[in-house]
Design an enzyme around this catalytic site. Structure first.
Site, short mmCIF file in Angstrom:
data_model
loop_
_atom_site.label_atom_id
_atom_site.label_comp_id
_atom_site.label_asym_id
_atom_site.label_seq_id
_atom_site.Cartn_x
_atom_site.Cartn_y
_atom_site.Cartn_z
CE LYS A 92 -3.66 -0.24 -0.36
NZ LYS A 92 -4.38 -0.42 -1.67
CB SER B 290 -3.22 2.91 2.62
OG SER B 290 -3.61 2.35 1.38
NE ARG C 37 0.20 6.44 1.01
CZ ARG C 37 -1.04 6.02 0.76
NH1 ARG C 37 -1.27 4.72 0.55
NH2 ARG C 37 -2.04 6.88 0.71
CG HIS D 225 4.23 -6.07 -1.37
ND1 HIS D 225 4.35 -4.79 -1.84
CD2 HIS D 225 2.95 -6.46 -1.65
CE1 HIS D 225 3.19 -4.41 -2.37
NE2 HIS D 225 2.34 -5.40 -2.28
#
Length: 300
Positions: A52, A144, A136, A114
């Site tokens: 995310k 998220s 992020r 990931h």
């Protein structure tokens, strides 16, 4: 090559367990040996992120840059998870991400992961593959991830927000702590020159600028018209409506709970963090984020 979900029975929610020091689920470890033996090619591009953090966004950007003109039909007929397979995914009765990547007909092959940096198959380093990493800010990433865990049947139960908040801070998340992930990849960048480290907030602030940087890294020189087409195509609202990019064709995602692409904003965490949680988080963050060269923005 296509994933057939027609006869797919939704699996029970997986449980977290410790795997080589990282919290994982069996969906990402049961094909471990095959994934670790993946035969990367020198022109492969690996898109790496914490969950995310902008994975699908960058995947769509790269796919449009490379194949938007030469193979435009793939953008309207193949969902993103087939165009850019998830390397470590292994859901029973489905083609594994590793097999999907092996069968990709494109050059270059775009592959997503990931994995924390220490789990990346060694062939990517040996072949000096280009890697695009997106980070992020932790607060928005947490929010998220929470909504993602609520709507994705392939993830552990999210629980309520307060318990999820604590679990994220403790690092008991699939693919491990956010802190270890962003720091591990940042450290690797210092010794491996073929990593392009991007920030989600920079992409929100000026998508065109970040596409220019990405093109410089991968060696593409799109025309002004082509760049504009990509920039418009990957705007959040356009991707959210795009069935080939928004994961709405994947039954494991329950859109009645939340869309896969929810807001795409910077600062949404302010709608979830209490004052006490924010103070607790900031104190913990200072302890775990000690590298002054890695700076992430919670607001823009």
């Amino acid at each position: 090559m296509s994933l057939n979900f027609d006869k797919m029975d939704l699996p029970p929610r997986p449980k977290l367990f410790d795997f080589n020091g990282v919290s994982m689920t069996h969906f990402f470890t049961q094909n471990w040996e095959n994934v670790q033996n993946f035969q990367a090619r020198p022109d492969d591009i690996l898109i790496a992120t914490y969950p995310k953090a902008g994975t699908t966004w960058v995947s769509q950007i790269l796919d449009m840059l490379y194949f938007g003109q030469t193979c435009p039909g793939r953008l309207t007929t193949l969902p993103i998870y087939e165009r850019v397979p998830f390397l470590e995914m292994a859901i029973p009765n489905l083609l594994t991400g590793k097999d999907q990547a092996d069968e990709l007909p494109t050059t270059p092959r775009l592959i997503k992961t990931h994995f924390p940096v220490q789990f990346v198959p060694k062939a990517f380093w040996e072949q000096n593959c280009r890697i695009v990493y997106v980070a992020r800010n932790a607060k928005d990433n947490m929010v998220s991830y929470y909504h993602f865990d609520c709507m994705n049947q392939g993830q552990p139960e999210a629980g309520d927000w307060n318990s999820f908040f604590q679990r994220f801070m403790d690092g008991n998340m699939v693919f491990g702590p956010w802190y270890d992930h962003v720091n591990g990849w940042w450290k690797k960048k210092q010794t491996y020159s073929n990593i392009h480290y991007m920030f989600y907030e920079d992409m929100i602030e000026d998508t065109g600028r970040e596409i220019d940087k990405l093109c410089a890294f991968i060696g593409l020189s799109p025309s002004a018209e082509e760049k504009e087409r990509v920039t418009i195509g990957v705007q959040f609202d356009n991707m959210k409506k795009n069935k080939m990019a928004n994961y709405s064709t994947l039954p494991i995602m329950d859109f009645k709970v939340s869309p896969f692409m929810r807001k795409g904003k910077v600062g949404d965490w302010k709608n979830y963090f209490t004052v006490a949680q924010n103070e607790q988080f900031d104190a913990d963050y200072k302890k775990k984020m000690k590298d002054p060269t890695l700076q992430l923005r919670c607001v823009i």
